[in-house]
Design a protein around this motif. Structure first.
Motif, PDB file in Angstrom:
ATOM      1  N   VAL A 104       0.825  -1.214   0.000  1.00 10.79           N
ATOM      2  CA  VAL A 104       0.000   0.000   0.000  1.00 10.79           C
ATOM      3  C   VAL A 104       0.856   1.258   0.000  1.00 10.79           C
ATOM      4  CG1 VAL A 104      -0.258   0.236   2.524  1.00 10.79           C
ATOM      5  CG2 VAL A 104      -2.113   0.974   1.006  1.00 10.79           C
ATOM      6  N   LEU A 105       2.086   1.143   0.514  1.00 13.35           N
ATOM      7  CA  LEU A 105       2.954   2.328   0.565  1.00 13.35           C
ATOM      8  C   LEU A 105       3.265   2.851  -0.832  1.00 13.35           C
ATOM      9  CD1 LEU A 105       5.403   1.274   3.415  1.00 13.35           C
ATOM     10  CD2 LEU A 105       3.463   2.837   3.535  1.00 13.35           C
ATOM     11  N   GLU A 106       3.121   1.946  -1.825  1.00 19.15           N
ATOM     12  CA  GLU A 106       3.450   2.331  -3.187  1.00 19.15           C
ATOM     13  C   GLU A 106       2.507   3.406  -3.739  1.00 19.15           C
ATOM     14  OE1 GLU A 106       3.727  -0.239  -7.078  1.00 19.15           O
ATOM     15  OE2 GLU A 106       4.260  -1.358  -5.286  1.00 19.15           O
ATOM     16  N   ILE A 107       1.276   3.454  -3.223  1.00 18.95           N
ATOM     17  CA  ILE A 107       0.347   4.469  -3.751  1.00 18.95           C
ATOM     18  C   ILE A 107       0.279   5.694  -2.829  1.00 18.95           C
ATOM     19  CG2 ILE A 107      -1.018   2.786  -5.052  1.00 18.95           C
ATOM     20  CD1 ILE A 107      -3.238   3.187  -2.841  1.00 18.95           C
ATOM     21  N   LEU A 108       1.182   5.752  -1.860  1.00 17.45           N
ATOM     22  CA  LEU A 108       1.185   6.871  -0.913  1.00 17.45           C
ATOM     23  C   LEU A 108       2.506   7.631  -1.045  1.00 17.45           C
ATOM     24  CD1 LEU A 108      -0.344   4.863   2.041  1.00 17.45           C
ATOM     25  CD2 LEU A 108      -1.441   6.767   0.843  1.00 17.45           C
ATOM     26  N   GLY A 109       2.430   8.943  -1.024  1.00 18.26           N
ATOM     27  CA  GLY A 109       3.630   9.768  -1.203  1.00 18.26           C
ATOM     28  C   GLY A 109       4.657   9.545  -0.111  1.00 18.26           C
ATOM     29  N   PRO A 110       5.939   9.810  -0.419  1.00 17.13           N
ATOM     30  CA  PRO A 110       7.008   9.502   0.535  1.00 17.13           C
ATOM     31  C   PRO A 110       7.093  10.451   1.726  1.00 17.13           C
ATOM     32  CG  PRO A 110       7.919  10.499  -1.456  1.00 17.13           C
ATOM     33  CD  PRO A 110       6.448  10.327  -1.701  1.00 17.13           C
ATOM     34  N   ASP A 111       6.430  11.606   1.634  1.00 15.80           N
ATOM     35  CA  ASP A 111       6.621  12.605   2.693  1.00 15.80           C
ATOM     36  C   ASP A 111       5.526  12.604   3.754  1.00 15.80           C
ATOM     37  OD1 ASP A 111       8.920  13.399   1.416  1.00 15.80           O
ATOM     38  OD2 ASP A 111       7.833  14.803   0.118  1.00 15.80           O
ATOM     39  N   ASN A 112       4.644  11.614   3.700  1.00  8.37           N
ATOM     40  CA  ASN A 112       3.598  11.548   4.726  1.00  8.37           C
ATOM     41  C   ASN A 112       4.206  11.310   6.103  1.00  8.37           C
ATOM     42  OD1 ASN A 112       1.023  11.655   3.220  1.00  8.37           O
ATOM     43  ND2 ASN A 112       1.847   9.839   2.201  1.00  8.37           N
ATOM     44  N   VAL A 113       3.593  11.906   7.109  1.00 10.93           N
ATOM     45  CA  VAL A 113       3.982  11.618   8.493  1.00 10.93           C
ATOM     46  C   VAL A 113       3.197  10.371   8.919  1.00 10.93           C
ATOM     47  CG1 VAL A 113       3.989  12.465  10.860  1.00 10.93           C
ATOM     48  CG2 VAL A 113       4.381  14.052   8.949  1.00 10.93           C
ATOM     49  N   VAL A 114       3.939   9.357   9.360  1.00  5.51           N
ATOM     50  CA  VAL A 114       3.343   8.041   9.658  1.00  5.51           C
ATOM     51  C   VAL A 114       3.395   7.778  11.164  1.00  5.51           C
ATOM     52  CG1 VAL A 114       3.578   5.552   9.265  1.00  5.51           C
ATOM     53  CG2 VAL A 114       4.018   7.158   7.395  1.00  5.51           C
ATOM     54  N   ALA A 115       2.287   7.312  11.712  1.00  8.09           N
ATOM     55  CA  ALA A 115       2.246   6.953  13.140  1.00  8.09           C
ATOM     56  C   ALA A 115       1.907   5.478  13.277  1.00  8.09           C
ATOM     57  CB  ALA A 115       1.204   7.792  13.867  1.00  8.09           C
ATOM     58  N   LEU A 116       2.613   4.813  14.167  1.00  6.53           N
ATOM     59  CA  LEU A 116       2.386   3.379  14.399  1.00  6.53           C
ATOM     60  C   LEU A 116       2.287   3.100  15.887  1.00  6.53           C
ATOM     61  CD1 LEU A 116       5.154   3.459  12.236  1.00  6.53           C
ATOM     62  CD2 LEU A 116       3.922   1.379  11.737  1.00  6.53           C
ATOM     63  N   PRO A 117       1.380   2.183  16.257  1.00 10.74           N
ATOM     64  CA  PRO A 117       1.343   1.768  17.663  1.00 10.74           C
ATOM     65  C   PRO A 117       2.670   1.114  18.054  1.00 10.74           C
ATOM     66  CG  PRO A 117      -0.594   0.980  16.481  1.00 10.74           C
ATOM     67  CD  PRO A 117       0.371   1.494  15.452  1.00 10.74           C
ATOM     68  N   ARG A 150      -4.283  13.343  -2.062  1.00 12.60           N
ATOM     69  CA  ARG A 150      -4.126  14.572  -2.860  1.00 12.60           C
ATOM     70  C   ARG A 150      -2.719  14.641  -3.429  1.00 12.60           C
ATOM     71  NH1 ARG A 150      -1.039  18.134  -0.118  1.00 12.60           N
ATOM     72  NH2 ARG A 150      -0.937  17.809   2.131  1.00 12.60           N
ATOM     73  N   THR A 151      -2.611  15.410  -4.503  1.00 16.93           N
ATOM     74  CA  THR A 151      -1.287  15.664  -5.078  1.00 16.93           C
ATOM     75  C   THR A 151      -0.670  16.837  -4.322  1.00 16.93           C
ATOM     76  OG1 THR A 151      -2.123  17.288  -6.649  1.00 16.93           O
ATOM     77  CG2 THR A 151      -2.107  14.987  -7.374  1.00 16.93           C
ATOM     78  N   ARG A 152       0.625  17.074  -4.563  1.00 15.37           N
ATOM     79  CA  ARG A 152       1.270  18.243  -3.941  1.00 15.37           C
ATOM     80  C   ARG A 152       0.557  19.528  -4.354  1.00 15.37           C
ATOM     81  NH1 ARG A 152       6.118  16.915  -1.673  1.00 15.37           N
ATOM     82  NH2 ARG A 152       7.032  14.982  -2.450  1.00 15.37           N
ATOM     83  N   GLY A 153      -0.009  19.497  -5.573  1.00 18.28           N
ATOM     84  CA  GLY A 153      -0.712  20.688  -6.065  1.00 18.28           C
ATOM     85  C   GLY A 153      -2.116  20.828  -5.503  1.00 18.28           C
ATOM     86  N   GLY A 154      -2.571  19.819  -4.726  1.00 18.44           N
ATOM     87  CA  GLY A 154      -3.875  19.935  -4.077  1.00 18.44           C
ATOM     88  C   GLY A 154      -5.008  19.231  -4.814  1.00 18.44           C
ATOM     89  N   GLU A 155      -4.718  18.542  -5.926  1.00 16.18           N
ATOM     90  CA  GLU A 155      -5.794  17.831  -6.635  1.00 16.18           C
ATOM     91  C   GLU A 155      -6.192  16.574  -5.869  1.00 16.18           C
ATOM     92  OE1 GLU A 155      -6.550  15.589 -10.931  1.00 16.18           O
ATOM     93  OE2 GLU A 155      -4.578  16.452 -10.480  1.00 16.18           O
ATOM     94  N   ARG A 156      -7.503  16.345  -5.740  1.00 11.40           N
ATOM     95  CA  ARG A 156      -7.996  15.155  -5.038  1.00 11.40           C
ATOM     96  C   ARG A 156      -7.949  13.949  -5.978  1.00 11.40           C
ATOM     97  NH1 ARG A 156     -11.612  15.412  -0.807  1.00 11.40           N
ATOM     98  NH2 ARG A 156     -13.176  14.127  -1.860  1.00 11.40           N
ATOM     99  N   ILE A 157      -7.354  12.866  -5.499  1.00 11.88           N
ATOM    100  CA  ILE A 157      -7.188  11.656  -6.327  1.00 11.88           C
ATOM    101  C   ILE A 157      -7.840  10.474  -5.608  1.00 11.88           C
ATOM    102  CG2 ILE A 157      -5.512  10.085  -7.395  1.00 11.88           C
ATOM    103  CD1 ILE A 157      -5.221  12.875  -8.522  1.00 11.88           C
ATOM    104  N   PRO A 158      -8.753   9.745  -6.278  1.00 14.92           N
ATOM    105  CA  PRO A 158      -9.343   8.558  -5.624  1.00 14.92           C
ATOM    106  C   PRO A 158      -8.280   7.474  -5.423  1.00 14.92           C
ATOM    107  CG  PRO A 158     -10.503   9.114  -7.675  1.00 14.92           C
ATOM    108  CD  PRO A 158      -9.249   9.942  -7.637  1.00 14.92           C
ATOM    109  N   MET A 159      -8.156   7.011  -4.184  1.00 14.79           N
ATOM    110  CA  MET A 159      -7.165   5.963  -3.890  1.00 14.79           C
ATOM    111  C   MET A 159      -7.550   4.653  -4.585  1.00 14.79           C
ATOM    112  SD  MET A 159      -5.121   7.508  -1.715  1.00 14.79           S
ATOM    113  CE  MET A 159      -4.310   6.279  -0.778  1.00 14.79           C
ATOM    114  N   HIS A 160      -8.844   4.427  -4.772  1.00 11.20           N
ATOM    115  CA  HIS A 160      -9.318   3.218  -5.443  1.00 11.20           C
ATOM    116  C   HIS A 160      -8.713   3.127  -6.846  1.00 11.20           C
ATOM    117  CE1 HIS A 160     -12.254   0.630  -7.565  1.00 11.20           C
ATOM    118  NE2 HIS A 160     -12.480   0.085  -6.392  1.00 11.20           N
ATOM    119  N   ARG A 161      -8.671   4.270  -7.533  1.00  9.91           N
ATOM    120  CA  ARG A 161      -8.135   4.277  -8.903  1.00  9.91           C
ATOM    121  C   ARG A 161      -6.654   3.880  -8.888  1.00  9.91           C
ATOM    122  NH1 ARG A 161      -8.202   9.978 -11.413  1.00  9.91           N
ATOM    123  NH2 ARG A 161      -5.935   9.971 -11.538  1.00  9.91           N
ATOM    124  N   LEU A 162      -5.915   4.417  -7.923  1.00 11.06           N
ATOM    125  CA  LEU A 162      -4.485   4.100  -7.871  1.00 11.06           C
ATOM    126  C   LEU A 162      -4.249   2.638  -7.509  1.00 11.06           C
ATOM    127  CD1 LEU A 162      -2.872   7.198  -6.085  1.00 11.06           C
ATOM    128  CD2 LEU A 162      -3.440   6.859  -8.488  1.00 11.06           C
TER     129      LEU A 162
END
Ligand code: MLT
Length: 411
Positions: A117-130, A272-284
């Motif tokens: 799933v990380l493949e469809i998520l941008g690298p700069d997200n802040v990630v929290a884990l238990p 969303r993209t860096r430019g702010g466009e909303r992208i359906p995760m289902h499509r990716l």
């Protein structure tokens, strides 16, 4: 000479379960007289067998493949409709969770999808884990270069920690600072903790309010005994805009070797993209699947669908009862020794505080040497797992009774 992915070099040590195997083999080599006495309650691998309804469906599917008139080639990348429909009906719509057939993606198991799933998520997200946590979430983030270096004593820079401790009954609170992606697992591996509807709603409300994503691992949902507890995050319908869920047939279906699971990506979920466009995760996710994979084999999908037949469901219930009775015996056995035991009521794992404040690898070695029982040291699940061990209930009844007996003999 090619350059390697240096992020792999950031990983500390081996993956947890191979490291346990290495230590068990070292013990067997040192003590061949005790090698055959070993009982494994470490990795949560089932003892099988697959239930008769599944075996019959898989046999029939193989016969079809051997018949020129009924042969099938590539399956749909996201799974056959008959299986996606059975899953959506039984695991979601039948429980009031609004999930459509085409929001289910059948895969070769939830472990893989948790990393993919990380493949469809941008690298700069802040990630929290238990913490403690199933180590796959952490290690796949490291491999993908989403963390800084390892921290002494456990963990990696750049990952936020959500403490799961006896004080919060191993259910972390949503973070108060900015987090883009949070992992949750309920019923929990390793602690066996559960979350109720109110607790889950707090997380969903937090995620929607902050436009964050929850990666919800429900691999052990079928072991939930308490009917008041949610099995899916989508039992909170608002999760459709903030969650992806991973499910597995491995444990209740005895599919650890067969390999099949699924991931739910609602069409209302956007990034969303860096430019702010909303992208359906289902499509990716669909794009990822159709490009990277050719789906799961026909016999395996026929076998998985048989888990949802009336016969398959009642046979599987008996399997779940067996393992959950094991879990209760382990929990009661530990409690009788005066050990603080958690979990084991709605999850097939018992999470036990090490007596006498031993560290978890020391206690692991002591149980291995004195009782020839393999458990999992809590430190393997994170820094806050230190001081605990996890005992898996996936074994034959006589073995579980023997484990309880041998632990008693150690005291
Ligand atoms: C565990 O023991 O935590 C699991 O069996 C490991 C897995 O499912 O990969």
């Amino acid at each position: 000479m090619p350059l390697v992915n240096e992020h792999y070099l950031t990983l500390t040590g081996a993956y947890l379960f191979p490291e346990i195997d290495r230590r068990v083999r070292a013990f067997q080599a040192a003590r061949p007289d005790l090698a055959d006495r070993i009982i494994r309650c470490g990795i949560g691998d089932v003892v099988g067998p697959i239930v008769p309804a599944v075996a019959r469906a898989m046999h029939e599917a193989i016969d079809e493949l051997a018949d020129p008139a009924r042969f099938r080639g590539y399956p749909p990348a996201n799974g056959y409709e008959f299986l996606r429909h059975a899953i959506a009906e039984h695991d979601f719509r039948g429980r009031g969770a609004p999930i459509e057939d085409d929001e289910i993606f059948v895969s070769d198991g939830s472990k893989g999808d948790c990393g993919h799933v990380l493949e469809i998520l941008g690298p700069d997200n802040v990630v929290a884990l238990p913490d403690p946590v199933y180590p796959v979430y952490v290690d796949t983030n490291v491999m993908a270069g989403r963390t800084g270096p390892a921290i002494d004593g456990g963990g990696y820079e750049g990952l936020r920690t959500l403490p799961a401790t006896p004080e919060n009954e191993f259910v972390p609170d949503p973070p108060s600072d900015r987090v883009d992606i949070a992992y949750l697992c309920f019923p929990n591996n390793p602690t066996g903790a559960t979350i109720d509807h109110d607790g889950l709603r707090r997380w969903v409300d937090w995620a929607n309010a902050n436009e964050s994503l929850i990666l919800f691992d429900a691999a052990y949902a079928d072991f939930t005994r308490d009917p008041s507890l949610p099995r899916s995050i989508f039992e909170i319908p608002e999760a459709r805009t903030c969650a992806i869920e991973f499910r597995s047939f491995s444990k209740h279906g005895a599919f650890t070797g067969v390999r099949c699971g699924y991931t739910v990506v609602p069409k209302d979920l956007h990034g969303r993209t860096r430019g702010g466009e909303r992208i359906p995760m289902h499509r990716l996710w669909m794009r990822r699947w159709t490009t990277r994979a050719n789906g799961v084999s026909w016999p395996v999908q026929r076998g998985a669908a048989a888990l949802y037949s009336p016969e398959g469901r009642s046979q599987t219930e008996a399997v779940i009862d067996h393992y959950m009775t094991n879990a209760r015996m382990l929990r009661d056995g530990c409690a009788a020794l005066g050990w603080h035991a958690h979990g084991g009521e709605n999850a097939p794992f018992v999470w036990v505080a090490c007596p006498r404040c031993e560290d978890s690898w020391t206690f692991f070695e002591r149980i291995l040497h004195e009782a020839q029982v393999v458990i999992t040291p809590g430190l393997g699940f994170g820094r806050l797992g230190e001081g605990f061990i996890r005992i898996s209930a996936f074994n034959h009844r006589d073995r579980i009774l023997e484990v309880v007996e041998r632990l008693r003999g150690m005291c």
